[in-house]
Design an enzyme around this catalytic site. Structure first.
Site, PDB file in Angstrom:
ATOM      1  N   ASP A  93       0.821  -1.223   0.000  1.00  0.00           N
ATOM      2  CA  ASP A  93       0.000   0.000   0.000  1.00  0.00           C
ATOM      3  C   ASP A  93       0.849   1.264   0.000  1.00  0.00           C
ATOM      4  OD1 ASP A  93      -2.384  -1.653   0.329  1.00  0.00           O
ATOM      5  OD2 ASP A  93      -1.750  -1.874   2.409  1.00  0.00           O
ATOM      6  N   HIS A 139      -4.134  -2.481  -6.324  1.00  0.00           N
ATOM      7  CA  HIS A 139      -3.330  -1.289  -6.541  1.00  0.00           C
ATOM      8  C   HIS A 139      -4.192  -0.256  -7.257  1.00  0.00           C
ATOM      9  CE1 HIS A 139      -2.245  -4.639  -9.213  1.00  0.00           C
ATOM     10  NE2 HIS A 139      -2.222  -3.779 -10.212  1.00  0.00           N
TER      11      HIS A 139
END
Length: 425
Positions: free
Chosen positions: A13, A41
């Site tokens: 992340d 993503h």
């Protein structure tokens, strides 16, 4: 040749998707080399958000997108993702799949759910999407590969053998109903028909591109601290999202890698279980989560938030041999007052400047912090490094000094245009 590898330096992340999207504007190939659909993503283009799981982040650019040999693929998820972005106007005829990539089967997903629900077992916090069991079958040489979907007779034989073994486990050990062979075979036969034109031997193609000095961008999922070998084991993923994982996951020589680009968030986050030395609990941690929008792109799970951990940062820089750092979400730190960066751990009275292998010892670790002055200005529209607040630059310079690696790009917002390029990558 120009082989660029982009890896996460923390627990995922970090904003790899955005950076890969930006870098892929000039790339001839973008190659995903490990993982599966167990991580999302995010790419933001002109304010429009695209959340991807299997497709490389460069899919919104013109270069060929390769899902490499080291990836495990759920065909249903792949087709759903293709359909979703095509409906939003994106082209996907440049997406290809390695014939060596392994296939996630329904019994992998079922096994993942079972293992995470067993009472006495350590809870890893898996996404229950069959990633680990698929990799386990790969290592035990029982896996089904994309090439098998091109030969239905071979696929039928392998499925029949595997399903017999898996159903023995489901029925006799866990008291569950067996999975039906015909249902699975017909389902995957349908998937094979829809994706067979994308399945190719990607290895000679990628190596030829590198030999011809084309720009090939290698994209990892997850991050360094989730690596099966070097992460906070057992709270890790089942593959190697490090620079070293590129050679086995994409099928190239390490000599063909020119740059190792590490993406690092200006603070630290983690999803799920496992040690987190710099975690900030309570109201202030919640504040960072709120400002940074720290919730899983796919699951929506709240991420644990903490100060920037440069013990982890140094570890990632060294193991990956990083040449450049991309610092993301520095804008989230605006207005937070005094800022902290962790430079070492104290464990049982001993100072550690490296991440120890003993994961349980990290639960006892006390972070040793340096405190820096913060800044209050909104920096989201700044385009030049020298226009950043003085204390923001001091923060970046101190991080760079501790890591021993240059910060080449600073991200000041989610859009692909919100970047400050300090030096060319």
């Amino acid at each position: 040749m120009a082989g660029y590898v982009v890896v996460g330096t923390q627990w995922g992340d970090e904003g790899k998707g955005k950076i890969i999207d930006v870098l892929s504007e000039k790339a001839d190939y973008v190659v995903r080399f490990q993982g599966g659909n167990n991580a999302g993503h995010t790419v933001v283009v002109d304010g429009e958000k695209f959340i991807l799981q299997l497709l490389p982040s460069g899919v919104l650019q013109a270069g060929t997108c390769v899902i490499g040999p080291g990836v495990v693929i759920d065909p249903k998820v792949f087709l759903d993702e293709i359909d979703r972005i095509e409906k939003r106007g994106a082209k996907t005829d440049h997406v290809i799949i390695s014939d060596r990539a392994h296939v996630i089967m329904p019994y992998h997903i079922e096994m993942d759910k079972i293992r995470e629900s067993v009472e006495d077992r350590i809870k890893i916090g898996t996404t229950k999407k069959g990633i680990g069991p698929c990799y386990a079958d790969k290592i035990s040489r029982d896996g089904i590969r994309m090439s098998d979907l091109l030969d239905l007779k071979q696929f039928e034989e392998k499925l029949r053998y595997n399903l017999k073994e898996k159903n023995e486990i489901f029925t006799k050990i866990y008291g569950l109903e067996p999975l039906d062979f015909d249902t699975i075979f017909e389902e995957y036969k349908g998937y094979a028909e829809k994706i067979k034109h994308r399945i190719v031997d990607t290895i000679p193609m990628v190596n030829k591109a590198l030999d011809e000095n084309k720009l090939v961008l290698f994209e990892g999922a997850q991050a360094m601290m989730l690596d099966i070998n070097y992460g906070t084991y057992p709270y890790v993923t089942s593959s190697s999202p490090t620079l070293g994982g590129v050679t086995t996951g994409a099928g190239i020589s390490p000599r063909k890698i020119d740059k190792g680009i590490g993406v690092m968030k200006a603070y630290t986050t983690r999803v799920g279980e496992g040690p987190f030395v710099t975690e900030i609990k309570g109201e202030f941690g919640d504040k960072i989560r709120g400002i940074g929008g720290e919730y899983g792109a796919v699951t929506g799970r709240p991420r644990r938030c903490g100060w920037l951990d440069l013990v982890v940062g140094r570890y990632a820089t060294e193991i990956n041999g990083l040449t450049d750092i991309v610092m993301t979400k520095i804008d989230v730190l605006s207005g937070l007052g005094k800022l902290k960066i962790c430079t070492a751990y104290e464990i049982d009275g001993v100072i550690h400047e490296y991440v120890p292998a003993d994961t349980k010892s990290l639960d006892r670790a006390i972070p040793i912090y340096e405190e820096l002055d913060g800044w209050d200005e909104d920096i989201t529209q700044i385009k030049k490094y020298e226009d950043l607040p003085v204390n923001c630059r001091k923060y970046l310079e101190r991080v760079q000094e501790i890591l021993g690696c240059p910060i080449s790009v600073v991200s000041v917002g989610p859009d692909r245009s919100q970047n400050i390029h300090i030096r060319e990558i």
